[in-house]
Design a protein around this motif. Sequence first.
Motif, PDB file in Angstrom:
ATOM      1  N   ASP A  12      -9.163 -12.523   3.401  1.00 55.15           N
ATOM      2  CA  ASP A  12      -9.165 -12.311   2.796  1.00 55.15           C
ATOM      3  C   ASP A  12      -9.127 -10.545   2.417  1.00 55.15           C
ATOM      4  O   ASP A  12      -8.878  -9.897   1.692  1.00 55.15           O
ATOM      5  CB  ASP A  12     -11.179 -12.594   2.222  1.00 55.15           C
ATOM      6  CG  ASP A  12     -10.836 -14.265   1.605  1.00 55.15           C
ATOM      7  OD1 ASP A  12      -9.824 -14.707   1.710  1.00 55.15           O
ATOM      8  OD2 ASP A  12     -11.953 -14.474   1.158  1.00 55.15           O
ATOM      9  N   MET A  13      -9.690  -9.938   4.247  1.00 54.76           N
ATOM     10  CA  MET A  13     -10.419  -8.643   3.919  1.00 54.76           C
ATOM     11  C   MET A  13      -8.342  -7.650   3.927  1.00 54.76           C
ATOM     12  O   MET A  13      -8.455  -6.644   3.527  1.00 54.76           O
ATOM     13  CB  MET A  13     -11.061  -7.879   4.996  1.00 54.76           C
ATOM     14  CG  MET A  13     -12.170  -8.552   4.409  1.00 54.76           C
ATOM     15  SD  MET A  13     -13.365  -7.941   5.871  1.00 54.76           S
ATOM     16  CE  MET A  13     -12.895  -8.589   7.240  1.00 54.76           C
ATOM     17  N   ALA A  14      -7.731  -8.100   5.396  1.00 56.91           N
ATOM     18  CA  ALA A  14      -6.154  -8.088   4.922  1.00 56.91           C
ATOM     19  C   ALA A  14      -5.491  -8.185   3.126  1.00 56.91           C
ATOM     20  O   ALA A  14      -4.779  -7.263   3.184  1.00 56.91           O
ATOM     21  CB  ALA A  14      -5.621  -9.124   5.573  1.00 56.91           C
ATOM     22  N   VAL A  15      -5.832  -9.177   2.793  1.00 55.67           N
ATOM     23  CA  VAL A  15      -5.324  -9.138   1.663  1.00 55.67           C
ATOM     24  C   VAL A  15      -5.740  -7.966   0.805  1.00 55.67           C
ATOM     25  O   VAL A  15      -4.890  -7.585  -0.243  1.00 55.67           O
ATOM     26  CB  VAL A  15      -5.715 -11.240   1.019  1.00 55.67           C
ATOM     27  CG1 VAL A  15      -4.407 -10.689  -0.697  1.00 55.67           C
ATOM     28  CG2 VAL A  15      -4.658 -11.407   1.261  1.00 55.67           C
ATOM     29  N   GLU A  16      -7.040  -7.829   0.182  1.00 51.73           N
ATOM     30  CA  GLU A  16      -7.447  -7.021  -0.472  1.00 51.73           C
ATOM     31  C   GLU A  16      -6.666  -5.192   0.055  1.00 51.73           C
ATOM     32  O   GLU A  16      -6.373  -4.770  -0.659  1.00 51.73           O
ATOM     33  CB  GLU A  16      -8.893  -7.096  -0.441  1.00 51.73           C
ATOM     34  CG  GLU A  16      -9.302  -8.232  -0.947  1.00 51.73           C
ATOM     35  CD  GLU A  16      -8.638  -8.110  -2.490  1.00 51.73           C
ATOM     36  OE1 GLU A  16      -8.955  -7.583  -3.016  1.00 51.73           O
ATOM     37  OE2 GLU A  16      -8.567  -9.556  -3.220  1.00 51.73           O
ATOM     38  N   TRP A  17      -6.402  -5.358   1.348  1.00 54.85           N
ATOM     39  CA  TRP A  17      -6.783  -4.400   2.033  1.00 54.85           C
ATOM     40  C   TRP A  17      -4.545  -3.630   1.247  1.00 54.85           C
ATOM     41  O   TRP A  17      -4.119  -2.401   0.974  1.00 54.85           O
ATOM     42  CB  TRP A  17      -6.429  -3.833   3.411  1.00 54.85           C
ATOM     43  CG  TRP A  17      -5.955  -2.776   4.052  1.00 54.85           C
ATOM     44  CD1 TRP A  17      -6.841  -1.860   4.178  1.00 54.85           C
ATOM     45  CD2 TRP A  17      -5.017  -2.053   4.379  1.00 54.85           C
ATOM     46  NE1 TRP A  17      -6.413  -0.685   4.091  1.00 54.85           N
ATOM     47  CE2 TRP A  17      -5.017  -0.618   4.617  1.00 54.85           C
ATOM     48  CE3 TRP A  17      -3.763  -2.294   3.942  1.00 54.85           C
ATOM     49  CZ2 TRP A  17      -3.844  -0.042   4.671  1.00 54.85           C
ATOM     50  CZ3 TRP A  17      -2.517  -1.572   4.921  1.00 54.85           C
ATOM     51  CH2 TRP A  17      -2.722  -0.484   5.191  1.00 54.85           C
ATOM     52  N   GLN A  18      -3.992  -4.676   2.064  1.00 56.24           N
ATOM     53  CA  GLN A  18      -2.522  -4.868   1.283  1.00 56.24           C
ATOM     54  C   GLN A  18      -2.265  -4.599  -0.396  1.00 56.24           C
ATOM     55  O   GLN A  18      -1.488  -3.724  -0.848  1.00 56.24           O
ATOM     56  CB  GLN A  18      -2.006  -6.054   1.243  1.00 56.24           C
ATOM     57  CG  GLN A  18      -1.518  -6.344   2.934  1.00 56.24           C
ATOM     58  CD  GLN A  18      -0.670  -6.055   3.617  1.00 56.24           C
ATOM     59  OE1 GLN A  18       0.516  -6.429   3.845  1.00 56.24           O
ATOM     60  NE2 GLN A  18      -0.826  -4.649   4.202  1.00 56.24           N
ATOM     61  N   LYS A  19      -2.892  -4.859  -0.705  1.00 53.25           N
ATOM     62  CA  LYS A  19      -2.790  -4.683  -2.745  1.00 53.25           C
ATOM     63  C   LYS A  19      -3.176  -3.359  -2.307  1.00 53.25           C
ATOM     64  O   LYS A  19      -2.559  -3.269  -3.989  1.00 53.25           O
ATOM     65  CB  LYS A  19      -3.765  -6.262  -3.524  1.00 53.25           C
ATOM     66  CG  LYS A  19      -3.732  -7.069  -2.984  1.00 53.25           C
ATOM     67  CD  LYS A  19      -4.325  -8.448  -3.557  1.00 53.25           C
ATOM     68  CE  LYS A  19      -5.063  -8.034  -5.059  1.00 53.25           C
ATOM     69  NZ  LYS A  19      -6.653  -9.392  -4.673  1.00 53.25           N
ATOM     70  N   GLY A  20      -4.542  -3.107  -2.636  1.00 53.78           N
ATOM     71  CA  GLY A  20      -4.844  -1.534  -2.505  1.00 53.78           C
ATOM     72  C   GLY A  20      -3.519  -0.427  -2.128  1.00 53.78           C
ATOM     73  O   GLY A  20      -4.043   0.095  -2.874  1.00 53.78           O
ATOM     74  N   TYR A  21      -3.493  -0.790  -0.910  1.00 55.63           N
ATOM     75  CA  TYR A  21      -1.937  -0.056  -0.211  1.00 55.63           C
ATOM     76  C   TYR A  21      -0.713  -0.015  -1.318  1.00 55.63           C
ATOM     77  O   TYR A  21       0.137   0.570  -2.063  1.00 55.63           O
ATOM     78  CB  TYR A  21      -1.528  -0.727   0.512  1.00 55.63           C
ATOM     79  CG  TYR A  21      -0.118   0.285   1.440  1.00 55.63           C
ATOM     80  CD1 TYR A  21      -0.986   0.942   2.632  1.00 55.63           C
ATOM     81  CD2 TYR A  21       1.199   0.527   0.766  1.00 55.63           C
ATOM     82  CE1 TYR A  21       0.124   2.109   2.870  1.00 55.63           C
ATOM     83  CE2 TYR A  21       2.336   1.165   1.512  1.00 55.63           C
ATOM     84  CZ  TYR A  21       1.669   2.129   2.753  1.00 55.63           C
ATOM     85  OH  TYR A  21       2.226   3.126   3.216  1.00 55.63           O
ATOM     86  N   LEU A  22      -0.559  -1.292  -2.327  1.00 60.34           N
ATOM     87  CA  LEU A  22       0.498  -1.153  -3.274  1.00 60.34           C
ATOM     88  C   LEU A  22      -0.144  -0.632  -4.564  1.00 60.34           C
ATOM     89  O   LEU A  22       1.027   0.210  -4.934  1.00 60.34           O
ATOM     90  CB  LEU A  22       0.549  -2.966  -3.646  1.00 60.34           C
ATOM     91  CG  LEU A  22       1.557  -3.272  -2.719  1.00 60.34           C
ATOM     92  CD1 LEU A  22       1.418  -5.002  -2.640  1.00 60.34           C
ATOM     93  CD2 LEU A  22       2.860  -3.106  -2.303  1.00 60.34           C
TER      94      LEU A  22
END
Length: 386
Positions: free
Chosen positions: A289-299
């Motif tokens: 869950d944390m990695a998905v949110e990090w990727q979304k934030g980067y995009l």
Amino acid sequence: MTPLDLLDLDSLLDDEERQIRDVARQLVADRVRPHVADWYEEGRVPARELAREFGKLGLLGMHLTGYGCAGSSAVAYGLACLELEAADSGVRSLVSVQGSLAMYAIWRYGSEEQKQRWLPALAAGEAIGCFGLTEPDHGSDPASMATRARRDGDDWVLHGGKMWITNAPVADVAVIWARADEGVRGFAVPMDTPGVSVREIRRKLSLRASATGEITLDEVRLPAAARLPEAVGLKAPLSCLTEARHGIVWGALGAARDCLETTLAYATTRTQFGRPLAGFQLTQAKLADMAVEWQKGYLLALRLGRLADAGRLRPEQVSVGKLNNVREALDIARQCRTILGANGISGEYPVLRHANNLESVLTYEGTSEIHQLVIGQRLTGLSAFA
């Protein structure tokens, strides 16, 4: 590709952007990471020394052009902020306030004389700047500022105070915003001007590796040349905040990434009940869950950076980025702390330090509630501020 780059987002960057990112990452590894835990614990930061190091690499005001500034892209600036905040939010704040607030205000609204006087020294890190907008009784509502500027012959006289001002204890120049009969005006105020005094704010529990102060302006007399001639109205300081918030959108991702990388390394080597922590379903669910949110934030950050480079970035879009990325970064830091257990509160690991710092980042340059209202106004056409 690192494990966190699930979507191969690195491929969205060009070679120059990667090079700038890597230079900033190496500088942080060499100059900041070995010492930042001690700086945080001791409540200090070698701001002048760091400013000169950052200036040598062109990181100060790097997205501005001329006057010794690097003229880099908004995306490259954001990537540098990410790497700086991966070490510590306070260190990134030093660069953000210098470049996106103090320098940008002078670059965008100052006279040629002011630009020539201050920008080359600020870009080189030979001088340090701060930005005086927030007041003791006026944080989220800068329109109600109590600091006043009045004309006295050819001079201006400033009276009032500013609070929670990053870099103030070490600054050579402050961009001060004050209310005059004509409306809000900005001034480039040398900190050695009679009547200017600074009290460093101590006993902070957050952003401890950052110099923060309260500025008192006691009938400070300035020549007419100190006023930023193009700064008219409250839109001027608010535009500076938009510049700085873009860096925060990226910077918060750095703190979150450092928490995630630390936690991944810990969870794959820490053994409980006969297996690594990372081998348990609950731990993997948290990490996923944390990695998905990090990727979304980067995009999101990358999209805003591309809009900025195209000259199409709007304030409410930056509000979307700051609201989401800081909020999610703080959630990531808190969740990572749970995986580290008791070790999560130790200064030997950076996770709780990042969480403490992000509590301040969540609030400064617009609280989450303020950004929600900015977005809400864009959605509805109705202002909820009054």
